[in-house]
Design a protein around this motif. Sequence first.
Motif, PDB file in Angstrom:
ATOM      1  N   LYS A  67       0.834  -1.203   0.000  1.00  0.00           N
ATOM      2  CA  LYS A  67       0.000   0.000   0.000  1.00  0.00           C
ATOM      3  C   LYS A  67       0.864   1.247   0.000  1.00  0.00           C
ATOM      4  CE  LYS A  67      -3.989  -2.090   2.341  1.00  0.00           C
ATOM      5  NZ  LYS A  67      -4.902  -2.008   3.518  1.00  0.00           N
ATOM      6  N   LEU A  68       0.307   2.334  -0.527  1.00  0.00           N
ATOM      7  CA  LEU A  68       0.988   3.601  -0.662  1.00  0.00           C
ATOM      8  C   LEU A  68       0.301   4.653   0.199  1.00  0.00           C
ATOM      9  CD1 LEU A  68       3.432   4.481  -2.424  1.00  0.00           C
ATOM     10  CD2 LEU A  68       1.771   5.452  -4.032  1.00  0.00           C
ATOM     11  N   ARG A  69       1.113   5.548   0.788  1.00  0.00           N
ATOM     12  CA  ARG A  69       0.610   6.689   1.551  1.00  0.00           C
ATOM     13  C   ARG A  69       1.285   7.955   1.026  1.00  0.00           C
ATOM     14  NH1 ARG A  69       1.717   8.130   7.967  1.00  0.00           N
ATOM     15  NH2 ARG A  69      -0.039   9.554   8.265  1.00  0.00           N
ATOM     16  N   LEU A  70       0.470   8.942   0.634  1.00  0.00           N
ATOM     17  CA  LEU A  70       0.960  10.206   0.114  1.00  0.00           C
ATOM     18  C   LEU A  70       0.518  11.319   1.048  1.00  0.00           C
ATOM     19  CD1 LEU A  70      -0.137   9.694  -3.616  1.00  0.00           C
ATOM     20  CD2 LEU A  70       2.048   9.065  -2.582  1.00  0.00           C
ATOM     21  N   VAL A  71       1.461  12.149   1.497  1.00  0.00           N
ATOM     22  CA  VAL A  71       1.168  13.231   2.424  1.00  0.00           C
ATOM     23  C   VAL A  71       1.729  14.537   1.870  1.00  0.00           C
ATOM     24  CG1 VAL A  71       1.437  14.121   4.767  1.00  0.00           C
ATOM     25  CG2 VAL A  71       1.262  11.656   4.392  1.00  0.00           C
ATOM     26  N   ALA A  72       0.920  15.584   1.902  1.00  0.00           N
ATOM     27  CA  ALA A  72       1.372  16.928   1.566  1.00  0.00           C
ATOM     28  C   ALA A  72       1.201  17.806   2.800  1.00  0.00           C
ATOM     29  CB  ALA A  72       0.575  17.500   0.398  1.00  0.00           C
ATOM     30  N   THR A  73       2.233  18.581   3.135  1.00  0.00           N
ATOM     31  CA  THR A  73       2.239  19.397   4.351  1.00  0.00           C
ATOM     32  C   THR A  73       2.515  20.855   3.997  1.00  0.00           C
ATOM     33  OG1 THR A  73       3.053  17.543   5.683  1.00  0.00           O
ATOM     34  CG2 THR A  73       3.341  19.754   6.596  1.00  0.00           C
ATOM     35  N   TYR A  74       1.790  21.764   4.651  1.00  0.00           N
ATOM     36  CA  TYR A  74       2.059  23.197   4.533  1.00  0.00           C
ATOM     37  C   TYR A  74       2.109  23.777   5.934  1.00  0.00           C
ATOM     38  CZ  TYR A  74       1.531  28.176   3.649  1.00  0.00           C
ATOM     39  OH  TYR A  74       1.709  29.538   3.638  1.00  0.00           O
ATOM     40  N   SER A  75       3.136  24.587   6.212  1.00  0.00           N
ATOM     41  CA  SER A  75       3.268  25.207   7.527  1.00  0.00           C
ATOM     42  C   SER A  75       3.548  26.696   7.361  1.00  0.00           C
ATOM     43  CB  SER A  75       4.403  24.552   8.325  1.00  0.00           C
ATOM     44  OG  SER A  75       5.642  24.698   7.651  1.00  0.00           O
ATOM     45  N   LYS A  76       3.124  27.479   8.363  1.00  0.00           N
ATOM     46  CA  LYS A  76       3.351  28.922   8.305  1.00  0.00           C
ATOM     47  C   LYS A  76       3.378  29.495   9.713  1.00  0.00           C
ATOM     48  CE  LYS A  76       1.802  33.250   6.175  1.00  0.00           C
ATOM     49  NZ  LYS A  76       3.171  33.541   5.707  1.00  0.00           N
ATOM     50  N   GLY A  77       4.346  30.381   9.949  1.00  0.00           N
ATOM     51  CA  GLY A  77       4.398  31.083  11.218  1.00  0.00           C
ATOM     52  C   GLY A  77       3.229  32.037  11.365  1.00  0.00           C
ATOM     53  N   GLY A 120       6.538  27.057   4.850  1.00  0.00           N
ATOM     54  CA  GLY A 120       7.249  25.908   4.318  1.00  0.00           C
ATOM     55  C   GLY A 120       6.276  24.855   3.832  1.00  0.00           C
ATOM     56  N   TYR A 121       6.805  23.875   3.135  1.00  0.00           N
ATOM     57  CA  TYR A 121       5.966  22.780   2.662  1.00  0.00           C
ATOM     58  C   TYR A 121       6.805  21.518   2.551  1.00  0.00           C
ATOM     59  CZ  TYR A 121       8.051  23.648  -1.937  1.00  0.00           C
ATOM     60  OH  TYR A 121       8.939  23.811  -2.974  1.00  0.00           O
ATOM     61  N   GLY A 122       6.120  20.390   2.456  1.00  0.00           N
ATOM     62  CA  GLY A 122       6.812  19.124   2.338  1.00  0.00           C
ATOM     63  C   GLY A 122       5.937  18.065   1.707  1.00  0.00           C
ATOM     64  N   PHE A 123       6.592  17.018   1.213  1.00  0.00           N
ATOM     65  CA  PHE A 123       5.892  15.889   0.615  1.00  0.00           C
ATOM     66  C   PHE A 123       6.479  14.600   1.180  1.00  0.00           C
ATOM     67  CE2 PHE A 123       5.899  19.296  -2.541  1.00  0.00           C
ATOM     68  CZ  PHE A 123       4.527  19.457  -2.743  1.00  0.00           C
ATOM     69  N   ASN A 124       5.616  13.641   1.387  1.00  0.00           N
ATOM     70  CA  ASN A 124       6.009  12.376   1.997  1.00  0.00           C
ATOM     71  C   ASN A 124       5.353  11.234   1.227  1.00  0.00           C
ATOM     72  OD1 ASN A 124       7.161  10.909   4.492  1.00  0.00           O
ATOM     73  ND2 ASN A 124       5.039  10.210   4.490  1.00  0.00           N
ATOM     74  N   VAL A 125       6.161  10.332   0.684  1.00  0.00           N
ATOM     75  CA  VAL A 125       5.661   9.149  -0.018  1.00  0.00           C
ATOM     76  C   VAL A 125       6.149   7.926   0.740  1.00  0.00           C
ATOM     77  CG1 VAL A 125       5.637   7.866  -2.180  1.00  0.00           C
ATOM     78  CG2 VAL A 125       5.744  10.376  -2.226  1.00  0.00           C
ATOM     79  N   GLU A 126       5.214   7.094   1.169  1.00  0.00           N
ATOM     80  CA  GLU A 126       5.556   5.876   1.907  1.00  0.00           C
ATOM     81  C   GLU A 126       4.961   4.663   1.222  1.00  0.00           C
ATOM     82  OE1 GLU A 126       5.046   5.905   6.272  1.00  0.00           O
ATOM     83  OE2 GLU A 126       4.361   7.972   6.017  1.00  0.00           O
ATOM     84  N   HIS A 127       5.752   3.629   1.106  1.00  0.00           N
ATOM     85  CA  HIS A 127       5.243   2.347   0.614  1.00  0.00           C
ATOM     86  C   HIS A 127       5.467   1.303   1.697  1.00  0.00           C
ATOM     87  CE1 HIS A 127       5.332  -1.564  -1.504  1.00  0.00           C
ATOM     88  NE2 HIS A 127       4.367  -1.015  -2.231  1.00  0.00           N
ATOM     89  N   VAL A 128       4.404   0.617   2.072  1.00  0.00           N
ATOM     90  CA  VAL A 128       4.463  -0.411   3.106  1.00  0.00           C
ATOM     91  C   VAL A 128       4.094  -1.749   2.478  1.00  0.00           C
ATOM     92  CG1 VAL A 128       3.568  -1.204   5.325  1.00  0.00           C
ATOM     93  CG2 VAL A 128       3.872   1.245   4.908  1.00  0.00           C
ATOM     94  N   GLN A 129       4.987  -2.702   2.619  1.00  0.00           N
ATOM     95  CA  GLN A 129       4.791  -4.039   2.068  1.00  0.00           C
ATOM     96  C   GLN A 129       4.614  -5.044   3.195  1.00  0.00           C
ATOM     97  OE1 GLN A 129       4.782  -4.856  -1.367  1.00  0.00           O
ATOM     98  NE2 GLN A 129       3.998  -6.807  -0.611  1.00  0.00           N
ATOM     99  N   ASP A 130       3.511  -5.766   3.202  1.00  0.00           N
ATOM    100  CA  ASP A 130       3.291  -6.840   4.163  1.00  0.00           C
ATOM    101  C   ASP A 130       3.735  -8.178   3.565  1.00  0.00           C
ATOM    102  OD1 ASP A 130       2.223  -5.158   6.100  1.00  0.00           O
ATOM    103  OD2 ASP A 130       0.204  -5.306   5.260  1.00  0.00           O
TER     104      ASP A 130
END
Length: 374
Positions: free
Chosen positions: A172-182, A193-203
């Motif tokens: 399965k895949l997990r996609l995360v987009a993040t935005y932060s601001k003071g 700021g911003y960020g991206f996170n891609v995770e793949h989890v294999q059982d």
Amino acid sequence: ATSVSGKSRQCYGIGEFKYRLGNECDFYGEFQLAQAMKADGVDFNAVLMTNYYSPATESDKSANPADNFGVEQAYVEMKGVDIAPQALFWMGKRRDRDDVHIVDTFFTNMSGVGAGIENIDVGFGKFGVAGYKNDSPANYIDGQHITTVGGNNGVGRLHAQLYDIPVNPDGKLRLVATYSKGDSQGGIKGQSGYGFNVEHVQDKFFGGGNHIWLQYAEGSTDINQGISDNGSHGSDYKTWRIVESPSWQVGSFGGQAIAMYQHNEAPSSAGGKSNFYSIGGRGSWGLTKNLKWLTEIGYSSLKPDGGKNENVTKVTVGPALSTGPDFWKRPELRLYVTYADYNKAAAQDTANNYNFPANKTSAVSYGAQLEIWF
């Protein structure tokens, strides 16, 4: 005990990154209470998790004993409401994180105080969104609230994610987009700021699983998708990272491994560019039902901007008693011997764990270590 003169305990690694078997220099525990309820067809769950931390062997020997106890989580979640029966709503202080256990590092860590909704079915997976606020601590004079630190009232962050996306058998895949601001609010304008996170989890991977991260972040967003230095970092801070971590259990042989590479960019006044990588693993051999033999080997290297490579090798061996022979069985009561080798550049860098003596390049530690979850 340790062979490092003047130290009752010694841990080895690059900065905060370390291989943790026989390499823990503090005490930590947490205990969670949860109460599930149902009222008029709506499901509730209330969670309270307290924690205990001490860098010394007893809490009253810490620098500030009052800081040893805290609330790790305190939130309520709700499911089954008529406007979105399958959605999960939550508010409070909650953890949302994924780690590689052997290095005690949460490569995704969006925990904090906030609110969100998740478990929204979008056909090819699920969708969730959450908002968090990280406030600056207040300054008090004679009991009166004067201002927040630096006039900055904190950092807000938003996360949107698509997850549980089936991409291959048992994967399965997990996609995360993040935005932060003071948050300026009359104070000093914060950074964004911003960020991206891609995770793949294999059982079902050799009796275990496999976890891959591809990550990018800049500005006030940290590489783990949290807040970078309380939101003080601007767009000239950039980081990207790739992590591969398999775990396995084949007969009596189990374990977990990691390979990681991270590139950092910052202003020259804050260190400039650096590259960090690490490779290592822990193996567990079930000698009998309740007796294991543990071995962990890790190598980490940091190349700072304009500096020499800082290299650390750490090896730990020892027996453990457990309730079963598998790698993840707990509790484990361990005896260990740890050997660490620093090159000269790593030993001289005071940012490394517990300020390893600059005049030494190797050390041995030994002792007992307990780990339990239930």
